[in-house]
Design a protein around this motif. Structure first.
Motif, mmCIF file in Angstrom:
data_model
loop_
_atom_site.group_PDB
_atom_site.id
_atom_site.type_symbol
_atom_site.label_atom_id
_atom_site.label_comp_id
_atom_site.label_asym_id
_atom_site.label_seq_id
_atom_site.Cartn_x
_atom_site.Cartn_y
_atom_site.Cartn_z
ATOM 1 N N ARG A 4 0.837 -1.205 0.000
ATOM 2 C CA ARG A 4 0.000 0.000 0.000
ATOM 3 C C ARG A 4 0.871 1.254 0.000
ATOM 4 O O ARG A 4 0.583 2.217 -0.720
ATOM 5 C CB ARG A 4 -0.936 -0.004 1.206
ATOM 6 C CG ARG A 4 -1.787 1.264 1.246
ATOM 7 C CD ARG A 4 -2.889 1.169 2.289
ATOM 8 N NE ARG A 4 -3.677 2.397 2.316
ATOM 9 C CZ ARG A 4 -4.621 2.700 1.460
ATOM 10 N NH1 ARG A 4 -4.904 1.856 0.482
ATOM 11 N NH2 ARG A 4 -5.301 3.822 1.561
ATOM 12 N N TRP A 7 2.206 1.738 -3.407
ATOM 13 C CA TRP A 7 1.158 2.222 -4.303
ATOM 14 C C TRP A 7 0.890 3.699 -4.082
ATOM 15 O O TRP A 7 0.765 4.471 -5.033
ATOM 16 C CB TRP A 7 -0.113 1.404 -4.078
ATOM 17 C CG TRP A 7 -1.257 1.825 -4.942
ATOM 18 C CD1 TRP A 7 -1.471 1.494 -6.241
ATOM 19 C CD2 TRP A 7 -2.350 2.654 -4.559
ATOM 20 N NE1 TRP A 7 -2.634 2.068 -6.705
ATOM 21 C CE2 TRP A 7 -3.194 2.791 -5.687
ATOM 22 C CE3 TRP A 7 -2.702 3.297 -3.358
ATOM 23 C CZ2 TRP A 7 -4.356 3.548 -5.651
ATOM 24 C CZ3 TRP A 7 -3.863 4.044 -3.332
ATOM 25 C CH2 TRP A 7 -4.680 4.160 -4.471
ATOM 26 N N ARG A 10 3.699 5.716 -5.603
ATOM 27 C CA ARG A 10 3.596 5.805 -7.061
ATOM 28 C C ARG A 10 2.505 6.783 -7.473
ATOM 29 O O ARG A 10 2.665 7.536 -8.444
ATOM 30 C CB ARG A 10 3.326 4.420 -7.651
ATOM 31 C CG ARG A 10 4.497 3.449 -7.537
ATOM 32 C CD ARG A 10 4.302 2.251 -8.459
ATOM 33 N NE ARG A 10 3.097 1.515 -8.151
ATOM 34 C CZ ARG A 10 3.023 0.509 -7.287
ATOM 35 N NH1 ARG A 10 4.119 0.139 -6.627
ATOM 36 N NH2 ARG A 10 1.887 -0.129 -7.077
ATOM 37 N N LYS A 11 1.398 6.774 -6.752
ATOM 38 C CA LYS A 11 0.310 7.699 -7.061
ATOM 39 C C LYS A 11 0.757 9.146 -6.835
ATOM 40 O O LYS A 11 0.463 10.036 -7.655
ATOM 41 C CB LYS A 11 -0.911 7.381 -6.202
ATOM 42 C CG LYS A 11 -2.101 8.282 -6.513
ATOM 43 C CD LYS A 11 -3.380 7.784 -5.861
ATOM 44 C CE LYS A 11 -3.342 7.937 -4.361
ATOM 45 N NZ LYS A 11 -4.673 7.670 -3.748
ATOM 46 N N TYR A 14 3.112 10.168 -9.654
ATOM 47 C CA TYR A 14 2.364 10.447 -10.893
ATOM 48 C C TYR A 14 1.697 11.810 -10.801
ATOM 49 O O TYR A 14 1.713 12.597 -11.744
ATOM 50 C CB TYR A 14 1.324 9.353 -11.140
ATOM 51 C CG TYR A 14 0.622 9.472 -12.476
ATOM 52 C CD1 TYR A 14 1.083 8.769 -13.580
ATOM 53 C CD2 TYR A 14 -0.495 10.288 -12.638
ATOM 54 C CE1 TYR A 14 0.448 8.876 -14.809
ATOM 55 C CE2 TYR A 14 -1.132 10.404 -13.860
ATOM 56 C CZ TYR A 14 -0.656 9.698 -14.941
ATOM 57 O OH TYR A 14 -1.274 9.815 -16.155
ATOM 58 N N ASN A 30 -8.228 12.048 -4.559
ATOM 59 C CA ASN A 30 -8.009 10.605 -4.595
ATOM 60 C C ASN A 30 -7.364 10.162 -5.897
ATOM 61 O O ASN A 30 -6.658 9.163 -5.938
ATOM 62 C CB ASN A 30 -9.334 9.866 -4.394
ATOM 63 C CG ASN A 30 -9.850 10.020 -2.976
ATOM 64 O OD1 ASN A 30 -9.076 10.144 -2.036
ATOM 65 N ND2 ASN A 30 -11.166 10.028 -2.826
ATOM 66 N N HIS A 31 -7.619 10.897 -6.984
ATOM 67 C CA HIS A 31 -7.062 10.554 -8.282
ATOM 68 C C HIS A 31 -6.013 11.593 -8.654
ATOM 69 O O HIS A 31 -6.240 12.788 -8.480
ATOM 70 C CB HIS A 31 -8.156 10.524 -9.346
ATOM 71 C CG HIS A 31 -7.750 9.848 -10.622
ATOM 72 N ND1 HIS A 31 -6.894 10.437 -11.530
ATOM 73 C CD2 HIS A 31 -8.073 8.635 -11.129
ATOM 74 C CE1 HIS A 31 -6.704 9.618 -12.548
ATOM 75 N NE2 HIS A 31 -7.406 8.514 -12.337
ATOM 76 N N HIS A 257 -0.949 4.816 -18.568
ATOM 77 C CA HIS A 257 -1.002 4.119 -17.282
ATOM 78 C C HIS A 257 -2.378 3.482 -17.102
ATOM 79 O O HIS A 257 -3.401 4.133 -17.286
ATOM 80 C CB HIS A 257 -0.724 5.112 -16.143
ATOM 81 C CG HIS A 257 -0.443 4.449 -14.834
ATOM 82 N ND1 HIS A 257 -1.441 3.887 -14.049
ATOM 83 C CD2 HIS A 257 0.726 4.254 -14.164
ATOM 84 C CE1 HIS A 257 -0.898 3.375 -12.958
ATOM 85 N NE2 HIS A 257 0.408 3.586 -12.990
ATOM 86 N N PRO A 258 -2.429 2.201 -16.745
ATOM 87 C CA PRO A 258 -3.722 1.501 -16.696
ATOM 88 C C PRO A 258 -4.680 2.039 -15.648
ATOM 89 O O PRO A 258 -5.903 1.874 -15.774
ATOM 90 C CB PRO A 258 -3.316 0.052 -16.389
ATOM 91 C CG PRO A 258 -1.953 0.156 -15.772
ATOM 92 C CD PRO A 258 -1.298 1.315 -16.432
ATOM 93 N N ARG A 259 -4.163 2.687 -14.602
ATOM 94 C CA ARG A 259 -5.037 3.181 -13.542
ATOM 95 C C ARG A 259 -5.266 4.692 -13.633
ATOM 96 O O ARG A 259 -6.375 5.180 -13.432
ATOM 97 C CB ARG A 259 -4.448 2.842 -12.161
ATOM 98 C CG ARG A 259 -5.361 3.208 -10.993
ATOM 99 C CD ARG A 259 -4.654 2.983 -9.662
ATOM 100 N NE ARG A 259 -4.384 1.575 -9.424
ATOM 101 C CZ ARG A 259 -5.199 0.764 -8.763
ATOM 102 N NH1 ARG A 259 -6.355 1.224 -8.295
ATOM 103 N NH2 ARG A 259 -4.882 -0.500 -8.561
ATOM 104 N N TRP A 260 -4.208 5.451 -13.954
ATOM 105 C CA TRP A 260 -4.297 6.913 -13.878
ATOM 106 C C TRP A 260 -4.111 7.607 -15.223
ATOM 107 O O TRP A 260 -4.245 8.821 -15.303
ATOM 108 C CB TRP A 260 -3.239 7.437 -12.902
ATOM 109 C CG TRP A 260 -3.351 6.833 -11.546
ATOM 110 C CD1 TRP A 260 -4.485 6.687 -10.798
ATOM 111 C CD2 TRP A 260 -2.292 6.263 -10.774
ATOM 112 N NE1 TRP A 260 -4.203 6.077 -9.609
ATOM 113 C CE2 TRP A 260 -2.857 5.803 -9.555
ATOM 114 C CE3 TRP A 260 -0.921 6.104 -10.972
ATOM 115 C CZ2 TRP A 260 -2.108 5.208 -8.561
ATOM 116 C CZ3 TRP A 260 -0.165 5.507 -9.982
ATOM 117 C CH2 TRP A 260 -0.754 5.055 -8.786
#
Length: 353
Positions: A4, A7, A10-11, A14, A30-31, A257-260
């Motif tokens: 966590r 993660w 990394r967030k 980014y 959050n994003h 990026h697959p999430r962001w």
């Protein structure tokens, strides 16, 4: 480090890379790059279209040093100058963004963004914040804030007044203070319904690119980036001073990026940078064609990276970027040490004065 914690790190990285803010500022949502509302999406896509082809070099891509985004608002911290002669970039922004009505014999033409209005100039200090909003979509909030860099002698009030006088002296009627959509703007929008629909279909990609525009400065080494909507896809034209078009893979990873990242992937790649024995010459171009994850619903992107298209002599580019205040740490990444040394030697010899 736990999964966590890794993660979250990394967030945060980014977010820092795509916003242009220091990681120490902290992630505010959050994003890392939250999606915009429909009205805000359309506004941001038009902003990217207007600022994406700056006529000269700025310290950051499109003159945007950093940004802060929310669902119905976007705050852009802009550069002070553009070009070797240090033209006012804030005034360039007003010229490109604020709508005007042309001469009576050409009233259908509306330079700027139809429906964009000045909400006000934030009081206090040197009035660094210019607040803008859209009146095209009643009941749907869409706002833009332009923030001047500190240290400028002029605030937005002076810059806006000078731009207004320039418009009036050149036969243009300012529309950015009228409370409702002007009939000229309405006629312009109604005259080109296909263009309006085409722009709306690509707006989500344009907005997502604008919210990640700092990636072209933090995750790549391009000394110039231009971007425009060609009525088929978003075209991104980047120039690099490296003999091979390095750094583009890191940018591609961030954009996809697959999430962001954006809901796109690289569908076709024309690049030989990673092949050590591939033939190479200056003016080499790498090309990347993007497709959406859901074919037919997401508009594509086309990225071209030109390796040294302007020759090996970067004295003019380096001098211009230093004139407009480009960060030295980024300059060291964007240009080889030899190029910077050659510029400094030429400058010391008086050849660039």
């Amino acid at each position: 480090m736990s999964d966590r914690s890794s993660w979250e790190s990394r967030k945060l990285r980014y977010w820092a890379e795509c916003s242009g803010h220091s990681r120490r500022a902290g992630l505010r949502t959050n994003h890392p790059a939250p999606a915009a509302s429909p009205a805000q999406t359309r506004l941001e896509s038009l902003v990217l279209e207007q600022l994406g082809t700056s006529p000269s070099l700025c310290a950051h891509p499109f003159g945007i040093a950093s940004l802060t985004s929310a669902s119905t608002s976007l705050t852009l911290h802009i550069d002070a100058y553009m070009g070797l002669e240090r033209y006012s970039f804030p005034e360039h922004c007003l010229n490109r963004l604020l709508p005007t009505a042309s001469a009576p014999d050409n009233e259908k033409d509306v330079p700027g963004i139809p429906g964009l209005r000045v909400s006000g100039i934030e009081a206090g200090g040197r009035q660094l914040h210019l607040h803008l909003h859209m009146v095209k979509d009643p009941g749907q909030a869409a706002t833009l804030v332009l923030v001047l860099p500190r240290g400028l002698e002029e605030g937005w009030e002076v810059i806006e007044r000078r731009h207004r006088h320039w418009c009036e002296d050149n036969g243009l009627r300012p529309l950015w203070t009228t409370p409702h959509l002007d009939p000229v703007e309405a006629d312009y929008l109604n005259a080109y319904p296909s263009l309006e629909g085409s722009q709306a279909r690509r707006a989500a990609v344009g907005s997502a690119l604008l919210r990640r525009i700092a990636l072209f400065h933090t995750a790549a080494a391009f000394y110039r980036v231009q971007c425009w909507d060609d009525a088929d896809s978003w075209k991104i034209d980047a120039r690099t001073a490296h003999p091979r078009a390095l750094w583009h893979d890191q940018l591609l990873q961030r954009l996809c990026h697959p999430r962001w990242g954006l809901p796109v992937h690289v569908a076709h790649r024309f690049c030989h940078c990673a092949e050590p024995n591939a033939p190479y010459q200056w003016n080499h171009t790498c090309a990347f064609y993007f497709d959406g994850h859901t074919t037919g619903k997401d508009d594509p992107i086309y990225l071209r990276v030109h390796a040294s298209p302007e020759g090996r002599n970067y004295d003019w580019q380096i001098k211009t970027l230093r004139q407009v205040g480009a960060p030295e740490d980024w300059m060291a990444r964007a240009y080889s040490q030899e190029a910077v040394q050659h510029h400094d030697q030429q400058y010391q010899a008086g050849l660039l004065r």
